[in-house]
Design a protein around this motif. Sequence first.
Motif, PDB file in Angstrom:
ATOM      1  N   LEU A   1      21.701  12.036  41.729  1.00  0.00           N
ATOM      2  CA  LEU A   1      22.656  11.159  40.988  1.00  0.00           C
ATOM      3  C   LEU A   1      23.284  10.144  41.780  1.00  0.00           C
ATOM      4  N   THR A   2      23.446   9.029  41.083  1.00  0.00           N
ATOM      5  CA  THR A   2      24.002   7.808  41.821  1.00  0.00           C
ATOM      6  C   THR A   2      25.269   7.396  41.170  1.00  0.00           C
TER       7      THR A   2
ATOM      8  N   GLY B   1      31.735  24.125  42.494  1.00  0.00           N
ATOM      9  CA  GLY B   1      30.526  24.423  41.610  1.00  0.00           C
ATOM     10  C   GLY B   1      29.885  23.465  41.100  1.00  0.00           C
ATOM     11  N   SER B   2      30.454  22.112  41.264  1.00  0.00           N
ATOM     12  CA  SER B   2      29.744  20.930  40.767  1.00  0.00           C
ATOM     13  C   SER B   2      29.584  19.813  42.094  1.00  0.00           C
ATOM     14  N   ALA B   3      28.400  19.629  42.291  1.00  0.00           N
ATOM     15  CA  ALA B   3      28.208  18.675  43.540  1.00  0.00           C
ATOM     16  C   ALA B   3      28.830  17.414  43.120  1.00  0.00           C
ATOM     17  N   LEU B   4      28.619  16.723  41.865  1.00  0.00           N
ATOM     18  CA  LEU B   4      29.147  15.897  41.387  1.00  0.00           C
ATOM     19  C   LEU B   4      30.584  15.748  41.417  1.00  0.00           C
ATOM     20  N   ASP B   5      31.381  16.708  40.730  1.00  0.00           N
ATOM     21  CA  ASP B   5      32.850  16.725  40.846  1.00  0.00           C
ATOM     22  C   ASP B   5      33.426  16.678  42.268  1.00  0.00           C
TER      23      ASP B   5
ATOM     24  N   THR C   1      25.779   8.864  46.629  1.00  0.00           N
ATOM     25  CA  THR C   1      24.463   9.521  46.309  1.00  0.00           C
ATOM     26  C   THR C   1      24.946  11.046  46.418  1.00  0.00           C
ATOM     27  N   VAL C   2      24.654  11.583  45.181  1.00  0.00           N
ATOM     28  CA  VAL C   2      25.035  13.207  45.047  1.00  0.00           C
ATOM     29  C   VAL C   2      23.425  13.764  44.739  1.00  0.00           C
ATOM     30  N   PRO C   3      23.310  14.866  45.709  1.00  0.00           N
ATOM     31  CA  PRO C   3      22.051  15.776  45.460  1.00  0.00           C
ATOM     32  C   PRO C   3      22.199  16.809  44.474  1.00  0.00           C
ATOM     33  N   ASP C   4      20.929  17.089  43.831  1.00  0.00           N
ATOM     34  CA  ASP C   4      21.028  17.802  42.759  1.00  0.00           C
ATOM     35  C   ASP C   4      19.611  18.526  42.441  1.00  0.00           C
TER      36      ASP C   4
END
Length: 230
Positions: A78-79, A133-137, A70-73
């Motif tokens: 994003l999941t 710089g990227s929470a997903l990455d 689970t990624v905050p944005d």
Amino acid sequence: MRNLRSLTRRARWVIAAGVTACAAVATVLLVVSSNSDASAPRALTADEANRLAITRFRNYASGGRAVRITVPDTAGGLTVTASVDFRAKRAYGVLRGDGRNSSSDGPIRWTSTELSAASATVGWTNRPLQTAGSALDTALRIALGLGADRPDNAQLLPQNGASRIGQETVNGHQTDVMVGPGARDRPDTEGTVRYWIGADGTMYRVQVAVASEPQPVVIDFDTQPYVAPK
């Protein structure tokens, strides 16, 4: 005589009420005490330090595990539902987003250096996995790093800031919640990673603070069957 009986009954009622009240107070105090003890940070015991030391090695020894990331944005959460091969350091899954993030929905695969995404129009496209710089990455890189080919040093973990902060049930598993150690060259990283670890050292959840978002990344394990990435 009637007055005496009335007074006696009243006295018994008062005593019974007093006993009940005392029991209720004792129960409340017990609950508060238990909850306070469960959530109060304290030093790791030798057993807890050993379990924290082997938890990443257990992931590696298993070969791979299913995860939900689970990624905050700011544009919507994003999941990622995926399978991670901790030995090959690669993963495959499906990305889902809320709000504006839903435009990137679809299959993804990644390694420690590259992220690939599939679309119906152009097929698979590749790009470097960003280091900042990227929470997903960041979340994808963290997921790959939760396996190690050897245990950590159990004696050094408490010295570097690891501690126990409570207990919690995760997906039916009773776990101890532990704060991971900070990086030796980064004192500000102490307490940024939390592990939910079972009695045998199995990792069931990880929560990591990321610099680019106010909310942490959360990684849950065994949320679906594991399928080895190809």
